[in-house]
Structure formats: structure tokens, C-alpha cells
Scaffold this active site. Structure first.
Site, PDB file in Angstrom:
ATOM      1  N   CYS A   1       0.835  -1.199   0.000  1.00  0.00           N
ATOM      2  CA  CYS A   1       0.000   0.000   0.000  1.00  0.00           C
ATOM      3  C   CYS A   1       0.868   1.247   0.000  1.00  0.00           C
ATOM      4  CB  CYS A   1      -0.937  -0.004   1.206  1.00  0.00           C
ATOM      5  SG  CYS A   1      -2.011   1.453   1.301  1.00  0.00           S
TER       6      CYS A   1
ATOM      7  N   CYS B   1      -0.450   4.119   2.107  1.00  0.00           N
ATOM      8  CA  CYS B   1      -0.295   3.894   3.551  1.00  0.00           C
ATOM      9  C   CYS B   1       1.128   4.190   4.008  1.00  0.00           C
ATOM     10  CB  CYS B   1      -0.635   2.455   3.915  1.00  0.00           C
ATOM     11  SG  CYS B   1      -2.224   1.856   3.353  1.00  0.00           S
ATOM     12  N   ASP B   2       2.107   3.758   3.226  1.00  0.00           N
ATOM     13  CA  ASP B   2       3.489   3.734   3.691  1.00  0.00           C
ATOM     14  C   ASP B   2       4.453   4.608   2.905  1.00  0.00           C
ATOM     15  OD1 ASP B   2       2.691   1.813   5.583  1.00  0.00           O
ATOM     16  OD2 ASP B   2       2.993   0.185   4.142  1.00  0.00           O
TER      17      ASP B   2
END
Length: 219
Positions: A85, A88-89
Site C-alpha cells: 500500500c 499507507c506507507d
């Protein structure tokens, strides 16, 4: 930035507030894993491990999980430099070098997104052309931060143990069999998603990919 929370609110906190408000208006909640679902007759039946629920309407919102390559190092380093992701990261990789594995819309979109943070983004694709939409490909090829490695697959992710983190990758050319190594700080797997629709197999229309077919004005 969700409206109504000038001091900010976390996702779990906000969901708890949603839960309490729904309860206040009479919504009932049942927690548990669905073991079997029967859609052949109404009311529909949902069997949990310890009880059975029946309903006139069933909303399928089981989501999907990211597909992974299945190599040992991918699992061992997940969360320590391996991710599925980018949104997300991605911010963890400011001014660092990362690779994205895949060739569809997901891979191309994530590669473009990661250029907001990373110093360099390398896309590794097993074929010699992307499957992504042309408009996305055009954006990718125009981005000076992105390099593409064609006809190659991720063979292994290398990493240090103390602390546990990604240090590089081994890539295999599918045409020549040649193995090359590259130093990278992060690996993003972007080869698609697998819908969690197994419980509904044979009971509702599904695409070959496993996604449930939605039809307007259906009952």
C-alpha cells in the site's frame, strides 16, 4: 481533516463514535466470522460459529486483500520495507529508492504517487508492456524519477536483521534467466487484489476475478 473535529480524530476513534450513534438509533451489532451463507431462500441465512442470523437484505462489503508474490522474504520483511500500500506507507520513504512490482493500473498509479516522496522509483514488470490505461502510462513515462525494468520478476528481497529492514532485491530476467541485484530501501507489491468473496461462490454472479457483479435496479 474530517469535518466536526477541529482537534483531529483517529480512524478507530471516529468509527467508535459511529458505532455508538447507530446503537442509539436501534441498530443491533453481532460480531463473529461468517462460516456459511445461504442466499437460496428468503430470509437469507448467515451462520456464525455460535449462532445463526436471518435477514431480508444482505449487503456484501467483505473487501479485498492485496495479492502477494508468495516468496519467503516478502512475508518476513512485510512491514519492514515491504508493503502492499503506497498511500499507507509512501511517506516513510522520503528521499529513498524504492521499487514497485506490477504492470497494471495499481502499479502505475502507486509508482507515480511514490515520486512525491522517494528519490527514485523503479517499476519491475514481467512483460514488455504495461496493462495500465494509456493516460496513466503517459504520466509515468514523463516522470523523470521513474525507471522501468521490463521482462523481469522479483526473485528475492534481501535485508538486514538488526534492525530488520530491506536493503535490496534480486531480479530475474524472464527471457535470459539472468539474475541482477539492486540496492533499494523499499519494495511495493502492486499486482492487484483478491476479493474476499469465497462465501458467495455459486450463489451470486461473479466476474472471473472473483468480484461480485452489481446490477442496477436489481433485488
Amino acid at each position: 481533516n474530517y469535518p466536526g473535529f477541529p482537534e483531529g480524530v483517529t480512524g478507530p476513534e471516529m468509527m467508535e463514535l459511529f458505532h455508538k450513534q447507530a446503537e442509539r438509533f436501534g441498530t443491533g451489532f453481532h460480531s463473529g466470522d461468517a462460516a456459511r451463507i445461504d442466499l437460496s431462500t428468503r430470509p437469507f441465512t448467515v451462520e456464525l460459529h455460535d449462532r445463526t442470523l436471518r435477514a431480508a437484505t444482505l449487503v456484501v462489503a467483505t473487501g479485498a486483500s492485496a495479492k502477494l508474490l508468495g516468496i519467503e522474504s516478502e512475508k518476513r520483511l512485510m512491514g519492514y520495507g515491504v508493503s502492499a500500500c503506497a498511500t499507507c506507507d509512501g511517506f516513510f520513504y522520503k528521499d529513498k529508492d524504492v521499487i514497485v512490482v506490477g504492470g497494471g493500473n495499481t502499479a502505475v498509479e502507486e509508482a507515480i504517487f511514490l515520486t512525491k516522496f522517494a528519490r527514485k522509483v523503479t517499476v519491475v514488470h514481467r512483460r514488455d508492456a504495461f496493462r495500465a490505461e494509456k493516460i496513466l502510462q503517459d504520466r509515468l513515462f514523463k516522470n523523470p524519477k521513474i525507471e522501468v525494468i521490463w521482462d523481469s520478476v522479483l526473485e528475492d528481497v534481501t535485508g538486514a536483521e538488526n534492525p530488520l529492514k530491506v536493503s535490496g532485491v534480486k531480479l530475474k530476467n524472464v527471457k535470459t534467466g539472468a539474475i541482477t541485484q539492486r540496492k533499494v530501501d523499499g519494495v511495493f507489491i502492486a499486482i492487484g487484489h483478491q476479493p474476499a468473496s469465497e462465501l458467495f461462490a455459486g450463489q451470486v454472479k461473479m466476474k472471473p476475478s472473483g468480484y461480485v457483479v452489481t446490477e442496477g435496479h436489481s433485488t
